[in-house]
Design a protein around this motif. Sequence first.
Motif, PDB file in Angstrom:
ATOM      1  N   PHE A 153     -38.522  53.304 153.763  1.00 15.38           N
ATOM      2  CA  PHE A 153     -37.584  53.647 153.171  1.00 15.38           C
ATOM      3  C   PHE A 153     -37.613  53.944 151.665  1.00 15.38           C
ATOM      4  CE2 PHE A 153     -33.299  52.942 151.113  1.00 15.38           C
ATOM      5  CZ  PHE A 153     -32.413  53.776 151.758  1.00 15.38           C
ATOM      6  N   PRO A 154     -37.240  54.967 150.948  1.00 11.83           N
ATOM      7  CA  PRO A 154     -37.461  55.511 149.821  1.00 11.83           C
ATOM      8  C   PRO A 154     -36.951  54.387 148.839  1.00 11.83           C
ATOM      9  CG  PRO A 154     -36.122  56.966 150.851  1.00 11.83           C
ATOM     10  CD  PRO A 154     -36.486  56.195 151.893  1.00 11.83           C
ATOM     11  N   MET A 155     -37.345  54.173 147.674  1.00 11.11           N
ATOM     12  CA  MET A 155     -36.923  53.197 146.632  1.00 11.11           C
ATOM     13  C   MET A 155     -35.676  53.930 146.079  1.00 11.11           C
ATOM     14  SD  MET A 155     -40.296  52.255 144.326  1.00 11.11           S
ATOM     15  CE  MET A 155     -39.338  51.367 143.195  1.00 11.11           C
ATOM     16  N   THR A 156     -35.470  55.134 146.001  1.00 10.53           N
ATOM     17  CA  THR A 156     -34.145  55.728 145.331  1.00 10.53           C
ATOM     18  C   THR A 156     -33.211  55.835 146.537  1.00 10.53           C
ATOM     19  OG1 THR A 156     -35.365  57.994 145.877  1.00 10.53           O
ATOM     20  CG2 THR A 156     -35.485  57.221 143.653  1.00 10.53           C
ATOM     21  N   GLY A 157     -33.768  55.704 147.777  1.00 10.49           N
ATOM     22  CA  GLY A 157     -32.405  55.950 148.827  1.00 10.49           C
ATOM     23  C   GLY A 157     -32.407  57.497 149.063  1.00 10.49           C
ATOM     24  N   TYR A 158     -31.626  57.890 149.852  1.00 13.72           N
ATOM     25  CA  TYR A 158     -31.253  59.215 150.124  1.00 13.72           C
ATOM     26  C   TYR A 158     -30.213  59.871 149.627  1.00 13.72           C
ATOM     27  CZ  TYR A 158     -34.530  58.312 154.147  1.00 13.72           C
ATOM     28  OH  TYR A 158     -35.788  57.828 154.621  1.00 13.72           O
ATOM     29  N   VAL A 159     -29.128  59.141 149.134  1.00  6.45           N
ATOM     30  CA  VAL A 159     -27.920  59.342 148.458  1.00  6.45           C
ATOM     31  C   VAL A 159     -27.568  58.691 147.380  1.00  6.45           C
ATOM     32  CG1 VAL A 159     -25.383  59.508 149.076  1.00  6.45           C
ATOM     33  CG2 VAL A 159     -26.863  59.833 150.990  1.00  6.45           C
ATOM     34  N   GLU A 160     -27.132  59.516 146.364  1.00  2.00           N
ATOM     35  CA  GLU A 160     -26.535  59.125 144.849  1.00  2.00           C
ATOM     36  C   GLU A 160     -25.202  58.926 144.868  1.00  2.00           C
ATOM     37  OE1 GLU A 160     -27.223  60.057 140.205  1.00  2.00           O
ATOM     38  OE2 GLU A 160     -27.776  61.624 141.826  1.00  2.00           O
ATOM     39  N   LEU A 161     -24.582  57.915 144.446  1.00  2.11           N
ATOM     40  CA  LEU A 161     -23.412  57.754 144.143  1.00  2.11           C
ATOM     41  C   LEU A 161     -22.990  58.037 142.710  1.00  2.11           C
ATOM     42  CD1 LEU A 161     -20.960  55.514 145.790  1.00  2.11           C
ATOM     43  CD2 LEU A 161     -20.958  55.114 143.678  1.00  2.11           C
ATOM     44  N   ARG A 162     -22.067  58.488 142.092  1.00  2.76           N
ATOM     45  CA  ARG A 162     -21.915  58.511 140.734  1.00  2.76           C
ATOM     46  C   ARG A 162     -20.181  59.032 140.601  1.00  2.76           C
ATOM     47  NH1 ARG A 162     -21.085  63.419 138.539  1.00  2.76           N
ATOM     48  NH2 ARG A 162     -21.782  65.362 139.726  1.00  2.76           N
ATOM     49  N   TYR A 163     -19.630  58.816 139.487  1.00  5.11           N
ATOM     50  CA  TYR A 163     -18.276  59.156 139.181  1.00  5.11           C
ATOM     51  C   TYR A 163     -18.300  60.550 138.612  1.00  5.11           C
ATOM     52  CZ  TYR A 163     -13.694  59.066 137.371  1.00  5.11           C
ATOM     53  OH  TYR A 163     -12.304  59.489 136.950  1.00  5.11           O
ATOM     54  N   ASP A 164     -17.734  61.430 139.219  1.00  2.00           N
ATOM     55  CA  ASP A 164     -17.594  62.862 138.424  1.00  2.00           C
ATOM     56  C   ASP A 164     -16.342  62.713 137.473  1.00  2.00           C
ATOM     57  OD1 ASP A 164     -16.614  65.747 138.343  1.00  2.00           O
ATOM     58  OD2 ASP A 164     -18.688  66.015 139.399  1.00  2.00           O
ATOM     59  N   ASP A 165     -16.558  62.995 136.247  1.00  2.00           N
ATOM     60  CA  ASP A 165     -15.489  63.200 135.161  1.00  2.00           C
ATOM     61  C   ASP A 165     -14.601  64.168 135.665  1.00  2.00           C
ATOM     62  OD1 ASP A 165     -14.290  61.729 133.347  1.00  2.00           O
ATOM     63  OD2 ASP A 165     -14.801  63.170 131.828  1.00  2.00           O
ATOM     64  N   GLU A 166     -15.084  65.365 136.025  1.00  2.00           N
ATOM     65  CA  GLU A 166     -14.222  66.380 136.228  1.00  2.00           C
ATOM     66  C   GLU A 166     -13.477  66.369 137.440  1.00  2.00           C
ATOM     67  OE1 GLU A 166     -16.635  70.099 136.546  1.00  2.00           O
ATOM     68  OE2 GLU A 166     -17.352  69.994 134.278  1.00  2.00           O
ATOM     69  N   LEU A 167     -13.953  65.913 138.505  1.00  2.00           N
ATOM     70  CA  LEU A 167     -13.012  65.640 139.667  1.00  2.00           C
ATOM     71  C   LEU A 167     -12.302  64.573 139.630  1.00  2.00           C
ATOM     72  CD1 LEU A 167     -15.984  66.684 142.283  1.00  2.00           C
ATOM     73  CD2 LEU A 167     -13.988  68.153 141.401  1.00  2.00           C
ATOM     74  N   LYS A 168     -12.761  63.350 138.622  1.00  2.00           N
ATOM     75  CA  LYS A 168     -11.872  62.343 138.506  1.00  2.00           C
ATOM     76  C   LYS A 168     -11.970  61.448 139.775  1.00  2.00           C
ATOM     77  CE  LYS A 168     -10.565  63.446 134.598  1.00  2.00           C
ATOM     78  NZ  LYS A 168     -11.243  63.098 133.276  1.00  2.00           N
ATOM     79  N   ARG A 169     -13.275  61.383 140.501  1.00  2.00           N
ATOM     80  CA  ARG A 169     -13.439  60.601 141.639  1.00  2.00           C
ATOM     81  C   ARG A 169     -15.018  60.320 141.813  1.00  2.00           C
ATOM     82  NH1 ARG A 169     -15.293  63.452 146.090  1.00  2.00           N
ATOM     83  NH2 ARG A 169     -15.106  65.839 145.983  1.00  2.00           N
ATOM     84  N   VAL A 170     -15.339  59.408 142.600  1.00  2.00           N
ATOM     85  CA  VAL A 170     -16.760  59.202 142.910  1.00  2.00           C
ATOM     86  C   VAL A 170     -17.107  60.229 143.939  1.00  2.00           C
ATOM     87  CG1 VAL A 170     -18.103  57.386 144.156  1.00  2.00           C
ATOM     88  CG2 VAL A 170     -16.382  56.491 142.490  1.00  2.00           C
ATOM     89  N   VAL A 171     -18.403  60.693 143.636  1.00  2.00           N
ATOM     90  CA  VAL A 171     -19.005  61.520 144.696  1.00  2.00           C
ATOM     91  C   VAL A 171     -20.251  61.203 145.018  1.00  2.00           C
ATOM     92  CG1 VAL A 171     -17.871  63.637 143.681  1.00  2.00           C
ATOM     93  CG2 VAL A 171     -19.895  62.720 142.721  1.00  2.00           C
ATOM     94  N   TYR A 172     -20.648  61.566 146.118  1.00  2.00           N
ATOM     95  CA  TYR A 172     -21.914  61.122 146.853  1.00  2.00           C
ATOM     96  C   TYR A 172     -22.797  62.799 146.867  1.00  2.00           C
ATOM     97  CZ  TYR A 172     -19.809  57.187 148.865  1.00  2.00           C
ATOM     98  OH  TYR A 172     -19.034  55.989 148.894  1.00  2.00           O
ATOM     99  N   GLU A 173     -23.997  62.486 146.678  1.00  2.00           N
ATOM    100  CA  GLU A 173     -24.829  63.730 146.279  1.00  2.00           C
ATOM    101  C   GLU A 173     -26.304  63.186 146.927  1.00  2.00           C
ATOM    102  OE1 GLU A 173     -23.201  65.818 142.313  1.00  2.00           O
ATOM    103  OE2 GLU A 173     -25.042  64.650 142.248  1.00  2.00           O
ATOM    104  N   PRO A 174     -27.006  64.104 147.745  1.00  2.00           N
ATOM    105  CA  PRO A 174     -28.176  63.731 148.122  1.00  2.00           C
ATOM    106  C   PRO A 174     -29.346  63.868 146.867  1.00  2.00           C
ATOM    107  CG  PRO A 174     -27.921  66.190 148.629  1.00  2.00           C
ATOM    108  CD  PRO A 174     -26.579  65.537 147.990  1.00  2.00           C
ATOM    109  N   VAL A 175     -30.422  62.752 147.001  1.00  2.00           N
ATOM    110  CA  VAL A 175     -31.204  62.486 146.048  1.00  2.00           C
ATOM    111  C   VAL A 175     -32.138  63.745 146.091  1.00  2.00           C
ATOM    112  CG1 VAL A 175     -33.081  61.058 145.130  1.00  2.00           C
ATOM    113  CG2 VAL A 175     -30.923  59.898 146.143  1.00  2.00           C
ATOM    114  N   LYS A 176     -32.428  64.392 144.806  1.00  2.00           N
ATOM    115  CA  LYS A 176     -33.280  65.509 144.641  1.00  2.00           C
ATOM    116  C   LYS A 176     -34.797  65.074 144.846  1.00  2.00           C
ATOM    117  CE  LYS A 176     -29.809  68.246 142.106  1.00  2.00           C
ATOM    118  NZ  LYS A 176     -28.698  67.095 142.120  1.00  2.00           N
TER     119      LYS A 176
END
Length: 205
Positions: A153-176
């Motif tokens: 399993f990669p150290m960074t995982g497969y998905v990044e979770l962050r708060y998007d200030d423009e969307l005003k919500r938490v978003v999930y994005e694939p780790v690049k």
Amino acid sequence: MSWPQTSDHMEMLGQAIVANSAGAIVGHSVAYGELTLTAPLPRIVDALTYLRDHKDYQFQQLIDLCGVDYPERVRRFDVVYHLLSLTQNHRVRLKIETDEDTPVPTVTGVYPCADWFEREAFDMYGIFFEGHPDLRRILTDYGFHGHPLRKDFPMTGYVELRYDDELKRVVYEPVKSVEYRNWDFLSPWEGADYVLPGDEKVEAK
């Protein structure tokens, strides 16, 4: 029948358990003052029932159930059961082997506390437990991808979770950029035969 905590007596205990188990337990070893038993995967319920109910052993409590990953093996996972006998004042470890596709029979009927232990092993390693009443993730988030305690399993995982200030919500994005662990399997007490990061700054004496 009480068993003292010495290597000789643990060896005798292991031999007796294997001999009287009718094939439910097939091997034993004593190392570092601890007794480890091995069982065939299809007989795990029989093995634990035998250890719990036999009058000479009486392992009434399942203290822990965990997984271990050996990715170089065909059957890459060990499932390890840690048992305690309060009446005999003794502990034992029981191990079975499985792979990514072969389910392990649930032992919740023998030890009800195995419920969450088996869910954790499923969540962290992807080990399936056949007959479990509610086999779902217990530590990771909904929609989590992968099993974090697998060695690949990669150290960074497969998905990044962050708060998007423009969307005003938490978003999930694939780790690049996925970074994998570098496993050298050396004990820190043995020491590595190469310069560890940061050690080059230390002056040689």
